[in-house]
Design a protein around this motif. Structure first.
Motif, mmCIF file in Angstrom:
data_model
loop_
_atom_site.group_PDB
_atom_site.id
_atom_site.type_symbol
_atom_site.label_atom_id
_atom_site.label_comp_id
_atom_site.label_asym_id
_atom_site.label_seq_id
_atom_site.Cartn_x
_atom_site.Cartn_y
_atom_site.Cartn_z
ATOM 1 N N MET A 1 -0.778 2.801 -7.824
ATOM 2 C CA MET A 1 -0.942 2.933 -6.390
ATOM 3 C C MET A 1 -1.698 1.699 -5.901
ATOM 4 O O MET A 1 -2.713 1.323 -6.457
ATOM 5 C CB MET A 1 -1.717 4.207 -6.087
ATOM 6 N N GLY A 3 -3.643 -0.532 -2.851
ATOM 7 C CA GLY A 3 -4.472 -0.317 -1.681
ATOM 8 C C GLY A 3 -5.323 -1.535 -1.414
ATOM 9 O O GLY A 3 -5.336 -2.483 -2.186
ATOM 10 N N PHE A 16 -3.861 2.621 1.638
ATOM 11 C CA PHE A 16 -3.125 2.672 0.382
ATOM 12 C C PHE A 16 -1.759 3.274 0.635
ATOM 13 O O PHE A 16 -1.558 4.004 1.599
ATOM 14 C CB PHE A 16 -3.880 3.443 -0.705
ATOM 15 N N VAL A 18 1.410 5.580 -0.463
ATOM 16 C CA VAL A 18 1.610 6.808 -1.219
ATOM 17 C C VAL A 18 3.032 6.948 -1.739
ATOM 18 O O VAL A 18 3.347 7.942 -2.383
ATOM 19 C CB VAL A 18 1.217 8.050 -0.390
ATOM 20 N N LEU A 43 -12.126 3.853 -0.369
ATOM 21 C CA LEU A 43 -10.766 3.692 -0.878
ATOM 22 C C LEU A 43 -10.633 4.317 -2.259
ATOM 23 O O LEU A 43 -9.689 5.072 -2.522
ATOM 24 C CB LEU A 43 -10.387 2.210 -0.928
ATOM 25 N N ILE A 47 -8.187 7.535 -3.142
ATOM 26 C CA ILE A 47 -7.111 7.468 -4.138
ATOM 27 C C ILE A 47 -7.268 8.575 -5.166
ATOM 28 O O ILE A 47 -6.296 9.231 -5.535
ATOM 29 C CB ILE A 47 -7.058 6.078 -4.784
ATOM 30 N N ASN A 51 -4.565 11.594 -5.740
ATOM 31 C CA ASN A 51 -3.928 11.785 -7.042
ATOM 32 C C ASN A 51 -4.186 13.166 -7.632
ATOM 33 O O ASN A 51 -3.361 13.684 -8.376
ATOM 34 C CB ASN A 51 -4.377 10.706 -8.031
#
Length: 65
Positions: A1, A3, A16, A18, A43, A47, A51
């Motif tokens: 991912m 970001g 970020f 997705v 951030l 994340i 997740n």
């Protein structure tokens, strides 16, 4: 991912991606704080929450009828 963070005016934002939804890339962007370090920390937390499937609890009231 992927970001990153960026500054808009005097406020730092984090963002970020997705993934693709319906063939279009989906990006989430939120306010991160007043400093770059605060935005980078926010951030990382965002994340991890994304997740793990974390969902913010909602304030609900129960009325007596």
């Amino acid at each position: 991912m992927t970001g990153g963070v960026r500054k808009r005016g005097s406020v730092w934002y984090y963002y970020f991606e997705v993934g693709a939804i319906g063939g279009k890339r989906k990006r989430i962007e939120r306010r991160g704080g007043k400093t770059k370090k605060e935005a980078q920390t926010a951030l990382a937390e965002a994340i991890v929450k994304f997740n793990t499937g974390y969902v913010e609890p909602k304030k609900e009231t129960v009325g007596i009828t």
